[in-house]
Structures are given as C-alpha cells and as structure tokens.
Motif scaffolding. Structure first.
Motif, PDB file in Angstrom:
ATOM      1  N   LEU B  12       0.819  -1.194   0.000  1.00 59.45           N
ATOM      2  CA  LEU B  12       0.000   0.000   0.000  1.00 59.45           C
ATOM      3  C   LEU B  12       0.859   1.253   0.000  1.00 59.45           C
ATOM      4  N   LYS B  13       1.908   1.191   0.800  1.00 61.58           N
ATOM      5  CA  LYS B  13       2.776   2.367   0.867  1.00 61.58           C
ATOM      6  C   LYS B  13       3.369   2.679  -0.501  1.00 61.58           C
ATOM      7  N   MET B  16       0.810   3.989  -3.021  1.00 62.21           N
ATOM      8  CA  MET B  16       0.437   5.379  -2.843  1.00 62.21           C
ATOM      9  C   MET B  16       1.543   6.319  -3.288  1.00 62.21           C
ATOM     10  N   LEU B  19       1.356   6.570  -6.960  1.00 64.60           N
ATOM     11  CA  LEU B  19       0.238   7.370  -7.439  1.00 64.60           C
ATOM     12  C   LEU B  19       0.504   8.846  -7.222  1.00 64.60           C
ATOM     13  N   GLN B  20       1.180   9.148  -6.145  1.00 68.16           N
ATOM     14  CA  GLN B  20       1.505  10.551  -5.938  1.00 68.16           C
ATOM     15  C   GLN B  20       2.454  11.062  -6.991  1.00 68.16           C
ATOM     16  N   CYS B  23       0.325  11.678 -10.092  1.00 67.87           N
ATOM     17  CA  CYS B  23      -0.531  12.853 -10.151  1.00 67.87           C
ATOM     18  C   CYS B  23       0.258  14.135  -9.987  1.00 67.87           C
ATOM     19  N   VAL B  31     -10.092   8.439 -18.413  1.00 66.64           N
ATOM     20  CA  VAL B  31     -10.266   7.310 -17.498  1.00 66.64           C
ATOM     21  C   VAL B  31      -9.267   6.197 -17.778  1.00 66.64           C
ATOM     22  N   LEU B  32      -9.085   5.933 -19.058  1.00 65.89           N
ATOM     23  CA  LEU B  32      -8.217   4.809 -19.391  1.00 65.89           C
ATOM     24  C   LEU B  32      -6.785   5.056 -18.966  1.00 65.89           C
ATOM     25  N   ARG B  34      -5.820   6.956 -16.600  1.00 63.25           N
ATOM     26  CA  ARG B  34      -5.744   6.872 -15.147  1.00 63.25           C
ATOM     27  C   ARG B  34      -5.703   5.422 -14.697  1.00 63.25           C
ATOM     28  N   LYS B  35      -6.538   4.652 -15.346  1.00 64.21           N
ATOM     29  CA  LYS B  35      -6.579   3.243 -14.966  1.00 64.21           C
ATOM     30  C   LYS B  35      -5.233   2.578 -15.213  1.00 64.21           C
ATOM     31  N   ILE B  38      -2.865   3.607 -12.544  1.00 62.02           N
ATOM     32  CA  ILE B  38      -3.152   2.948 -11.273  1.00 62.02           C
ATOM     33  C   ILE B  38      -2.651   1.520 -11.313  1.00 62.02           C
ATOM     34  N   LYS B  39      -2.989   0.848 -12.382  1.00 61.15           N
ATOM     35  CA  LYS B  39      -2.604  -0.561 -12.462  1.00 61.15           C
ATOM     36  C   LYS B  39      -1.086  -0.689 -12.480  1.00 61.15           C
ATOM     37  N   VAL B 181      -9.246  -0.293  -0.510  1.00 58.79           N
ATOM     38  CA  VAL B 181      -9.133   1.118  -0.898  1.00 58.79           C
ATOM     39  C   VAL B 181     -10.391   1.561  -1.610  1.00 58.79           C
ATOM     40  N   VAL B 182     -10.902   0.682  -2.452  1.00 56.34           N
ATOM     41  CA  VAL B 182     -12.116   1.036  -3.188  1.00 56.34           C
ATOM     42  C   VAL B 182     -13.279   1.253  -2.239  1.00 56.34           C
ATOM     43  N   THR B 185     -12.859   4.562  -0.419  1.00 59.79           N
ATOM     44  CA  THR B 185     -13.175   5.744  -1.229  1.00 59.79           C
ATOM     45  C   THR B 185     -14.656   5.835  -1.506  1.00 59.79           C
TER      46      THR B 185
END
Lengths: 376, 198
Positions: B12-13, B16, B19-20, B23, B31-32, B34-35, B38-39, B181-182, B185
């Motif tokens: 998780l760490k 994240m 992801l930081q 972004c 969307v794609l 972003r997905k 994320i993946k 996480v989902v 959120t």
C-alpha cells in the motif's frame, strides 16, 4: 543443509588425525561412512544436500590423493571441511569413477560442484538467476544420467561383498529418503534402472510436491488430482485474480478524477469499516500524524466517524447521539452500494471460481460488523 | 486468507507513493490513462514489495522499464534499490532462452519426422493414446500458464509452478488492498455526497 552437517561431524571423529592431512586408515573411513549413512536415514527429510559419500563406502580405492574436491566458493554449509579431505579422498564419491578415467572425473567436478550449489539454494527461494539455473539444470541432468549409469554399474560389479550387502539393504530406504537428491538416485526394486528414467522420476516427484502446495493455495483444488486438472484450476485462478485487479483499478480510476488519494481519510475510513488491527498498522506506518490524532480522539472517546467527518471538513461540534443516527443513515446507502458491487462482480466474473461470491459475502459480513459497532 | 499484513502495508505504501508521483504531472488524463497508471503503479509496488526478488517480479519491472513512459515512474518508485537493476540480465536471459527454445523446436521437428516413419505402437493403443492425450493437455496448459505469469516464458516447468505460486500470493494481496481502498473511497464519496445534499 542438514545433510552436510552430520557428515561433517563424522568427518571429525573419523579424521581426527586427518586434520592436517594425515593418513587415516581406510577401514576407519568406511566405518565412519556407514555410521553417517545411518544417521542420514534418520535425518534426511527431503533434503537436497547429499554428500557423495553414500556410494563411496563400498570401494576403498587405492587412489587416495587424487580426488580433490576443491571447495567451490559458492558452496557453504560445511563443504569447506573437505579442504582436508582433499588429500584423503574422503569427500569423494568419485572413487569409482576414477577407476574409469581420471580425465572424465575432472570434467565432472565443476558442474557437480555447481549442481551442489544449486541444490543448496534450490530449497530456499532461488537467488540464482533463471539463466544460470537453466544452464546448470541442463548440465545436471546430463551429469546425473551419466553418473548414475556409472555408479550403478560400479555398484553391481562391486567385489567388496559386505559393504554392498549392507548398502543394498539400505537401498530401498535410502531411495525413499533420497528421492530428491539429484546425484544419488538409485533404482527402486522392480523399476527401471535407466538413468533417464531416474532423472525423470525425480523431476516428477518434485512437481507433484509443488502441486500439493498449490492445492492449498488455490481454493477448490482438493478434489482434483492429476496435473492437467490442477493446471487448469491454477490458470483459471490466476486469470480471475488478474481480471479483478483490472476491474478494481478501473473502478478507482472512475472514482478519482485526479488520482489524488487522500491517504489520511482512506486510512480512517478503513479503520472504521473493517475494524481490523492491520488497519492500525497502516496508519502507523503511513501517516503518523493521523494516527496520533486518532489516538487522542479515541482517548477522548469520540466516535471515529467524527474523525472522518473532520477530515472531510464538516463542523466539529456534533453531539454523539446525532452522530449515531447519522451513521445509521449513512450505512444504508453503502449497503446498497455493496449490493451493486456484488452484481458487478458477478457479471464480470461469472465463469470464475467460487471464491468471488465468498469474498463478496465477506464484504457484507464486515459491513454488518461495523453496523453493530455503531449501535454500541 | 493467509496473506501477510506487513506485505500489505508495504504494498500500500509503495502504491500510494507511485500514485503521488503520477498525479504530480499536471496534465488531464482520461479514465483509461488513469486506470493504466493505477494498475501500473500497483504492479510495480507489488513487485518491489517483495523482500526477495523472484523471477516474475524482475520480469514485471523490466517490462515496465522498457516502456519509456513508465521508466521514469518506475525508477523514481524503486529508488536506489540495486536488487532490481537487472534489466540487462533479464534481457540476456530472455535471449538465451529463446535460443534454447529454437533449438528445441528444431530437435522436436527432426525427431517427429524421424519417429513418424519408424514408430511402432506397442501395447494397447487406447492406453497409449490416453497418456498421449494427457500429456498434450498438460503441455497446452503449461503454455497458457507461461503466458499468464510474467516472465514465465523462459522457465522450465518446475520453476514455473513455483513462480506461479508466488505470483498467486502477491496477486491476492494486491486484490485485497485494492478492494479495501475502493470501499474506503466509496464510503468517503458517499458521505461527501450526503453532506453536500444536506
């Protein structure tokens, strides 16, 4: 790793005078080897590290000083003890082979040493890169087949009656114990002694062992025996897990327009929802500040929802009863969302294994748990 | 489930963090994209969260590195960890294995063409065909598994199973963490929407 140490222990009594490379009588060596063999039977438990001594107990060879097993720097676990066995030829299973050709023995040695390194490292998670391992395994199989062929011929043609008798009695037991040993696989009674089939058998047994582990991991594999079915289940499971990952990442992407994950609030909500101790671990690692805040809040006795609301930025002064009622209101939409999520799961993963419904049921369980929590 | 929570924490760490990093680049992504990000960061986090780098984790990272977009991200995420700087060795390994495979194919072709002429069916034909069918099935499925597990192309059957085991475990961890996480959120967004309604 266990296998090497008793052998080393035997080395010491057998070679007390041999520490400096002196002469130890062949008879003493044989005795030590027999003792060690018996110890091996008791200790050996699918152990990979067998010393070639097993076979060398038969023939006291007249050629003592030539079987230098140079301790490979890659080998740990007591192989360095062979440095003085160097001159004695003690550490060698090559007694027989040397009778054939010395040159061949030398060519065998380096791959064999490499094999033993691999054997040692094989049981742990392999740090050898797959390239090296593949090369070594290719060599290994060749070495195994050739060596097995040689050794078994030698054993059959052995003139030393006593030792062969004892060794042949030990054979069935030893092969049971040693089925994972590359170098010293022997033919079981009534089976083919072809070196290729021996190597094949070792390989098959390894694979079946791994399959057993897989049965524990992959749910629903208890009833299925046989490689093909097991592989099928594994493939299905891996595919379903990968699809789940895709789906979840897509879902996250839709929820977050900017990929900014508010870690603090995530953690607090997670603590609230799941109620697991692990969530506490999350917060302590990731966001120490929120953890401290949470701690202080919990000491004051406020509801964790208060914390969540705080993080979102709503007014702080909320009486407890109001919070509880608002919590009730909030849980209901989440329950419906949960039902939606379950439907989504089922649509996406309808032809997958039965774990998915189990997992969604777990979901509802956790929600109900949190409901109870709030009622308190 | 017997997934370990320190592994989850680690994953998780790292996720994240990734992801930081993602972004921090301020362009708008659909969307794609972003997905994908994320993946990708989840995969890399998974691969790097392991203590002992196994083959599939190295393969994942090397695949990620090859794509230039992701290279920066992966390097930033991994930091100065030298245990994952195996790109060259993995390339070499893959090349080596392809060579071996080509030789195998040639050999197989030769023996097959030779064996077809001289083959004699000993024993009961039905039994033999059953075993042959079983072998064929197993071969097919190992091929499929090799495609699924990252880095599985260049492995023999035995280590393939081990890698698959490892991979399954880490996929489970990944799925668990992502799901939680989902849910978190979702709850947050629901609360926000409720608040806004009020």
């Amino acid at each position: 790793m266990n296998g090497a140490s008793p052998e080393c222990h035997n080395n010491i009594p057998g070679n007390t005078t041999g520490g400096g490379g002196g002469e130890v009588s062949v008879f003493e060596r044989q005795q030590a080897r027999m003792k060690w063999q018996q110890q091996q039977q008791m200790l050996f438990n699918g152990n990979d590290h067998q010393v070639p001594n097993m076979l060398s107990a038969m023939q006291p060879s007249g050629l003592i000083g030539n079987f230098a097993i140079k301790p490979d720097p890659g080998i740990e676990n007591g192989w360095p003890d062979f440095s003085y066995g160097d001159q004695l030829g003690y550490g060698s299973g090559f007694d027989h082979m040397n009778q054939n050709t010395h040159s061949r023995m030398t060519s065998f040695r380096p791959p064999l040493m490499a094999d033993q390194t691999i054997l040692q490292k094989n049981s742990s998670s392999a740090s050898l890169s797959p390239k090296k391992r593949k090369a070594h395994e290719n060599q290994k199989l060749k070495v195994v087949s050739e060596e097995n062929g040689v050794k078994e011929k030698e054993l059959k043609g052995c003139s030393d009656g006593d030792s062969t008798e004892t060794s042949s009695k030990e054979k069935p037991k030893l092969t049971e114990a040693k089925k994972q040993e590359y170098i010293h696989v022997r033919a079981r009674r009534g089976q083919a002694t072809d070196s290729h089939s021996l190597a094949e058998r070792v390989r098959r047994e390894k694979i079946s062992e791994r399959m057993k582990y897989l049965q524990d991991l992959v749910p629903g594999c208890n009833k299925i025996t046989g490689k093909a079915g097991m592989l099928d289940e594994i493939i299905n499971y891996v595919q379903s897990l990968q699809r789940q990952v895709e789906f979840l990442s897509m879902k996250l992407a839709t929820v977050h327009p900017r990929l900014d994950f508010d870690i603090d609030s995530l953690i607090t909500t997670e603590m609230f929802v799941s109620g697991e101790v692990s969530a506490v671990g999350y917060s302590s690692e990731m966001a120490n500040s929120t953890y401290l805040q949470l701690n202080s809040l919990l000491e004051m006795g406020t509801n964790p929802i208060d914390m969540v609301l705080r993080s979102i930025g709503s007014p702080v002064s909320i009486p407890e009863t109001f919070v509880v009622s608002s919590c009730f209101n909030q849980i209901q939409p989440t329950v419906t969302w949960d039902a939606d999520l379950q439907n989504l799961y089922r649509m996406e993963l309808q032809h997958d294994t039965s774990t998915i419904p189990f997992q969604t049921q777990k979901f509802t369980g956790s929600y109900e748990g949190s409901n109870l929590k709030m009622e308190m | 489930m017997h997934t370990s929570s320190p592994l989850k924490k680690e994953f998780l760490k790292k996720w994240m963090e990734g992801l930081q990093i993602c972004c921090s680049s301020k362009k708008q992504m659909n969307v794609l994209e972003r997905k994908k990000k994320i993946k990708l960061s989840a995969d890399i986090a998974m691969a790097s969260a392991k203590k002992t780098p196994t083959s599939w984790s190295n393969a994942l990272i090397s695949y990620a590195r090859r794509n230039e977009e992701y290279m920066i991200l992966t390097d930033q995420l991994l930091g100065p960890e030298s245990q994952f700087n195996l790109q060259k060795s993995t390339d070499r390994m893959i090349g080596f294995h392809k060579r071996v495979q080509c030789k195998k194919i040639l050999k197989r072709r030769n023996t097959y063409s030779a064996g077809k002429r001289t083959k004699k069916k000993t024993g009961h034909p039905r039994l033999i065909s059953a075993t042959l069918i079983a072998k064929r099935l197993v071969k097919k499925r190992t091929k499929v598994l090799k495609r699924l597990v990252p880095g599985g192309e260049s492995m023999d059957e035995f280590s393939l199973i081990k890698e698959a085991l490892d991979y399954i475990l880490s996929l489970k961890v990944q799925v668990d963490v992502m799901r939680s996480v989902v849910t978190a959120t979702e709850i947050l967004s629901n609360e926000k929407s409720l608040k806004s309604v009020e």
